[in-house]
Design a protein around this motif. Sequence first.
Motif, short mmCIF file in Angstrom:
data_model
loop_
_atom_site.label_atom_id
_atom_site.label_comp_id
_atom_site.label_asym_id
_atom_site.label_seq_id
_atom_site.Cartn_x
_atom_site.Cartn_y
_atom_site.Cartn_z
N ARG A 1 49.18 35.38 43.58
CA ARG A 1 48.02 35.77 44.39
C ARG A 1 47.16 36.77 43.62
NH1 ARG A 1 46.84 36.19 50.02
NH2 ARG A 1 44.64 36.64 50.19
N LYS A 2 47.81 37.70 42.94
CA LYS A 2 47.08 38.68 42.14
C LYS A 2 46.27 37.98 41.05
CE LYS A 2 47.68 42.53 38.92
NZ LYS A 2 48.63 43.48 38.29
N GLN A 3 46.89 37.03 40.39
CA GLN A 3 46.20 36.32 39.31
C GLN A 3 45.00 35.54 39.84
OE1 GLN A 3 46.79 36.61 35.97
NE2 GLN A 3 44.86 35.48 35.85
N ARG A 4 45.19 34.88 40.97
CA ARG A 4 44.08 34.14 41.57
C ARG A 4 42.92 35.06 41.92
NH1 ARG A 4 48.31 31.80 44.53
NH2 ARG A 4 47.65 32.79 46.48
N THR A 5 43.24 36.22 42.46
CA THR A 5 42.18 37.14 42.90
C THR A 5 41.47 37.80 41.73
OG1 THR A 5 43.51 37.59 44.88
CG2 THR A 5 41.64 39.03 44.48
N THR A 6 42.24 38.21 40.72
CA THR A 6 41.61 38.84 39.55
C THR A 6 40.75 37.82 38.80
OG1 THR A 6 43.63 38.45 38.25
CG2 THR A 6 43.36 40.62 39.24
N ASN A 7 41.21 36.58 38.74
CA ASN A 7 40.42 35.54 38.09
C ASN A 7 39.13 35.28 38.86
OD1 ASN A 7 39.88 33.53 36.15
ND2 ASN A 7 40.74 31.94 37.48
N LEU A 8 39.24 35.24 40.19
CA LEU A 8 38.06 35.04 41.02
C LEU A 8 37.06 36.18 40.80
CD1 LEU A 8 36.73 33.30 43.29
CD2 LEU A 8 37.78 34.88 44.92
#
Length: 206
Positions: A136-143
Amino acid sequence: MNSAHLPEVRICFVGDSFVNGTGDAECLGWTGRVCINANKKGYDITYYNLGIRRDTSTDIAKRWLQEVSLRLPKEYNGRIVFSFGLNDTTLENGKTRVELTQSIENVHSILSKAKQLYPVLMVGPAPYADQEDTQRKQRTTNLSKQFALVCDELNVPYLDVFPILEQSNIWIDEAKANDGVHPRTGGYAEFAKIVENWDAWLNWFK
């Protein structure tokens, strides 16, 4: 300063539950706090909170223009602050609520239209309290990185709050103790400080 000569500014804050200030017992969130302090500087702020819980970028793309237009007549000094994204990255039925490519298209459409009408700022998604959820962290930071690229292309100031709030014990601890997502008063006060120290926001209120 004579109250009759205070600069009048109307601001719409458009976004999700973090814009709404969900979890704050004072019902101010970060948006109310930054407006209070702008008032203290001598500005006459009309503050519209257009945060809706669970809203994704797709939801906001559908509603923002009508809602903002009703509140920011052309004859007034109207401005918009957008802040959303975390709900896009939520997994439902094995996939994110909004695909990354669609999130990027949404934010590009929203901001390209909005900046033709009003001064606009964009604040990125805040972190989820469960720091063990690395995906979830990776998805959000990428977004957030993709949002930053769109804002750079459109010349819209962008504030990436994720890495700052991620290191905030107040934000994370309050969210964990609450519903796992939303902080209490202290967390929103931390968020407000970040915005108030942002050059783009300060330039609005010099």
